[in-house]
Design an enzyme around this catalytic site. Structure first.
Site, PDB file in Angstrom:
ATOM      1  CB  SER A 316      -0.906  -0.020   1.228  1.00 17.12           C
ATOM      2  OG  SER A 316      -1.560   1.190   1.362  1.00 17.12           O
ATOM      3  CD1 TRP A 319      -1.651   1.662  -5.958  1.00 17.67           C
ATOM      4  CD2 TRP A 319      -2.163   3.192  -4.412  1.00 17.67           C
ATOM      5  NE1 TRP A 319      -2.736   2.383  -6.412  1.00 17.67           N
ATOM      6  CE2 TRP A 319      -3.069   3.325  -5.485  1.00 17.67           C
ATOM      7  CE3 TRP A 319      -2.304   4.044  -3.319  1.00 17.67           C
ATOM      8  CZ2 TRP A 319      -4.088   4.280  -5.502  1.00 17.67           C
ATOM      9  CZ3 TRP A 319      -3.311   4.996  -3.332  1.00 17.67           C
ATOM     10  CH2 TRP A 319      -4.189   5.109  -4.412  1.00 17.67           C
ATOM     11  CG  HIS A 320      -0.004   5.937  -0.929  1.00 15.08           C
ATOM     12  ND1 HIS A 320      -0.368   4.771  -0.314  1.00 15.08           N
ATOM     13  CD2 HIS A 320      -1.095   6.738  -0.881  1.00 15.08           C
ATOM     14  CE1 HIS A 320      -1.623   4.868   0.097  1.00 15.08           C
ATOM     15  NE2 HIS A 320      -2.093   6.044  -0.231  1.00 15.08           N
ATOM     16  N   GLY A 321       3.778   5.602  -3.640  1.00 18.33           N
ATOM     17  CA  GLY A 321       4.989   6.141  -4.255  1.00 18.33           C
ATOM     18  C   GLY A 321       6.198   5.297  -3.937  1.00 18.33           C
TER      19      GLY A 321
END
Lengths: 472, 341
Positions: A316, A319-321
């Site tokens: 997760s 996924w954000h960076g």
């Protein structure tokens, strides 16, 4: 074209009229929708629709291919190939620049290694496409043969840029039948849109720059200012992101599509488990369906359960960076779960806190405060551009300067957020604050008018900043 | 019995007299205000019309293709010199010392045409009008950009840059430390503000560059954390200029005037820096507001940009006075040849 602009209002008004003018012909409705989706996306950058077409076509072809096979091994192989291709597209376009940036030291989240602009919302529609082909593989959702219907679903402009990430099981079938909204649904949508606009244009817009200031000038600030700064970021992120989700849901419903509820008053959670069942729920659902459960979920040993959770949270974060700060953010969230897993209390709270009472008990208050505090701490990593800044902020917060007086601007900004929290507390048993459809007509109209007046009077002028989650 | 009738009558008469005299004053003020409003509305309409007709602002383009020898640049230079002279005369009329400081943010080898042609002229013009001038640009150009500016995001001062600038200004301040102006103003004469910032505000700005900074404006609309008191007990130094004095992307406490204020607590360092201002704006600010801060020394920050900024389209787009600027024949010719071919 941001939701909180007149440009969007005009665009939506036109689409709404056109869309319902052809309500008898669902296929034509979807064509109108598809044209609207691509117009909306093209307004951001002319290259963006190309990526979207690529993702839609890839997802459609792989789903059709999987559906045409009966051999389980072949179906699986095609699914894996589909996920790899879609995943590679996302990874290359979104993360190559970040990886290159972390090597060269240049911040360039907005550009890939090729120097091309990263299309906004690419993560969302890639996840939606992966979800769809997986659901077809699992036979949880029937294959959508109509390309226009499928394309309208993936590119649906309300959820295109920041979700909620759609589930093909619940959302896709809605694109195949006419769902004329009832008066009650229209009122529901208006309430949701108004509350979303209030959160974005009044709350988020007022505190955004102060948050940026706290992170940017952390070396000059004391611990208490920085703590309030990260707390403010937590509130800002909620106001900004949930505003987008609320407006998306409201807009979607007016087009007869009921999107998932992405936020369920998360700040009134009694432990991190409950928080994550209330915060960005569509991402959580996606992670559960397509990662956590395939990994074994909580079926195996406790150690495996913890490992799976840590993996999910790290994923997760990624996924954000592709940045160490996001990995730390994810891991910290995962670590918060461990004591609750070991004590068997992680999934304890499923109902709303202090149901039927105005005030929580002392225990509930302490639980909510602790959860809020823990989640606030994770925001150090979520917003910091790199680990040096994150470390600097953390060092200052956990120093003696935490007892020094914070700067007035930060205190004032936190105060601006209090009415939002107070209203949400009062309405916590509802889906959103302006869900007042059971009240007397006069009360409802007065409520909506008050919010419109508040938005008009208090909105921050010249603030047209993007929604924070667009970058993910 | 009669007095019971008379008393209220007298009271009413007195009140009405008072009211009528107030009403007369109010009417005069209202008339003046409505006249001013009418003028500003007319000006705004005219400016809007001009801006529609003449959209482009050329800036450095004026100097390209041997533009430094063009009649247009000569005209702009002459206009600039006239401004300098006007400001000098007005400042010196108050008994204050007028000092010109050339400060350009250009660091390293990439000197723009504005600097290359502008700075020698500014020095010549100052000599011609008898104004004292200090050119800090060579010493600034010799610095490392990443140390004294916020590159790559922005070319304005970093914290180190503000200290560096304060160090450069310090000898000039020391030189005039005992200079006193001769003019004072009564509180009735003084306007509410001496600067253009919204008074009593504290806000975070970022100029769209993700470089948030805190701007505190005092009650007098100046970028200062405290108000000026009158009658003054300290020497007042007015920093009149553009963004080099205003210092965007730095909190108040880090800007060069604050650095100097800490070093010289017995001097009021009055920061009236305005972002994107030029001599035309400095004159209007001086006339309307800044002179009432009773400065003993006025440091005027200028650079080559201030000359080309006097082109009429730039003025119509950016001037603080918001009055219309009509093109001279030379400007009109240049504009048509450059943008309407």
């Amino acid at each position: 074209m941001l939701f909180n602009t007149l440009q969007f209002a005009y665009f939506f008004a036109v689409i709404l009229v056109l869309y319902w003018a052809v309500w008898k012909w669902r296929n034509i409705q979807n064509l109108v929708l598809l044209a609207a989706n691509f117009y909306f996306y093209n307004k951001l950058h002319y290259t963006f629709p190309l990526y979207l077409i690529g993702m839609i076509t890839t997802g459609y072809c792989f789903a059709t291919f999987i559906n045409s096979q009966n051999n389980p091994a072949r179906r699986k192989a095609i699914l894996v190939a589909g996920i790899c291709i879609l995943g590679f597209g996302l990874t290359y376009i979104k993360y190559s620049g970040l990886i290159l940036g972390s090597i060269t030291g240049m911040a360039q989240w907005q550009a890939s290694a090729l120097g091309i602009l990263v299309p906004l919302g690419i993560s969302y529609y890639t996840f939606a496409s992966i979800g769809y082909i997986t659901d077809v593989y699992r036979r949880k959702t029937p294959l959508e043969k109509n390309f226009i219907t499928y394309a309208s679903y993936i590119s649906f402009f309300p959820h295109l840029l920041s979700g909620p990430i759609p589930s093909s099981v619940n959302i896709l079938p809605q694109f195949s039948k006419a769902n004329f909204p009832t008066l009650a649904q229209i009122e529901h949508s208006v309430g949701e849109i108004l509350w979303g606009l209030f959160k974005k244009m009044v709350i988020a817009a007022h505190v955004e720059k102060v948050v940026g200031y706290c992170y940017a000038s952390y070396e000059d600030q004391n611990g208490s200012t920085l703590f309030l700064g990260i707390l403010l970021f937590n509130l800002y992120l909620y106001a900004d992101f949930s505003a987008y989700s609320d407006i998306a849901r409201g807009v979607g419903r007016l087009l007869g599509i009921e999107l998932a509820q992405n936020f369920k008053m998360p700040f009134f959670s009694r432990n991190p488990g409950e928080f994550w069942r209330r915060w960005h729920t569509s991402l959580r659902r996606w992670m559960l369906d397509y990662l956590y459960i395939p990994l074994g979920g909580n079926k195996g040993s406790t150690a495996m359960y913890i490992f799976s959770l840590l993996f999910i949270f790290t994923f997760s974060g990624l996924w954000h960076g592709a940045n160490m700060t996001f990995i730390c953010w994810g891991l910290l969230n995962g670590l918060y779960f461990i004591p609750y897993i070991l004590t068997g209390t992680l999934t304890r709270y499923k109902d709303v806190v202090a149901k039927g009472r105005l005030f929580p008990s002392l225990k509930e208050l302490l639980q909510m405060s602790l959860t809020f505090f823990l989640m606030t701490l994770t925001r150090i990593f979520f917003r910091a551009p790199n680990m040096t800044v994150a470390k600097g902020i953390a060092m200052r917060i956990f120093s003696s300067s935490i007892i020094a007086a914070p700067i007035a601007l930060v205190v004032k900004s936190v105060a601006i957020c209090i009415p939002m929290i107070a209203f949400e507390w009062i309405q916590r048993e509802k889906l959103f604050v302006l869900q007042i459809s059971r009240k007397h007509m006069a009360v409802r109209i007065a409520g909506y008018i008050v919010v419109v007046i508040l938005i008009y009077l208090l909105h921050k002028k010249q603030n047209m900043s993007e929604y924070y989650y667009f970058k993910f | 019995m009669k007095k019971y009738f008379l008393t209220p009558l007298v009271a009413i008469a007195l009140l009405s007299t008072g009211c009528s005299s107030e009403e007369v004053t109010d009417k005069v003020q209202q008339k003046k205000l409505s006249e001013e409003l009418a003028v500003s509305k007319k000006n705004a309409a005219e400016v809007e019309k001009l801006n529609e007709l003449y959209k482009e602002t050329p800036d450095e383009r004026i100097l390209e293709n041997n533009g430094a020898n063009s009649p247009l640049y000569r005209e702009l230079k002459e206009r600039y010199k006239t401004h300098l002279l006007k400001l000098k005369q007005q400042v010196e009329a108050t008994g204050a010392k007028f000092v010109v400081v050339i400060i350009s943010p250009e660091v390293g080898a990439n000197i723009s045409l504005l600097t290359r042609y502008g700075h020698p002229y500014i020095k010549t013009a100052c000599n011609e009008i008898g104004a004292e001038v200090y050119d800090l640009s060579p010493v600034i150009a010799a610095q490392k950009p990443e140390k004294i500016t916020q590159v790559p995001r922005d070319g304005h001062w970093s914290k180190d840059g503000a200290i560096f600038l304060a160090n450069q200004l310090e000898p000039i301040i020391k030189k005039y430390i005992s200079h006193k102006s001769t003019v004072t103003y009564t509180s009735a004469e003084r306007p509410e503000t001496f600067g253009d910032l919204a008074p009593n505000t504290e806000e975070i700005l970022d100029g769209g560059k993700d470089l948030p900074y805190k701007v505190v404006a005092n009650a007098q609309g100046l970028r200062m954390d405290h108000d000026l008191k009158f009658p003054k007990t300290k020497q007042h130094i007015l920093f009149l200029g553009g963004s080099q004095f205003y210092s965007p992307f730095l909190d108040n406490e880090f800007i060069s005037t604050s650095v100097l204020a800490k070093r010289y607590p017995d001097i009021e360092m009055i920061n009236a820096g305005m972002w994107a201002g030029c001599t035309d704006d400095f004159i209007s600010l001086w006339e309307e507001k800044a002179k009432y801060s009773e400065p003993d020394v006025v440091l005027l920050q200028t650079n080559g940009t201030d000359i080309t900024d006097l082109f009429f389209t730039n003025r119509n787009h950016l001037s603080r006075s918001k009055k219309p600027y009509l093109p001279s024949p030379i400007e009109e010719k240049y504009f048509m040849e450059t943008y309407r071919k």
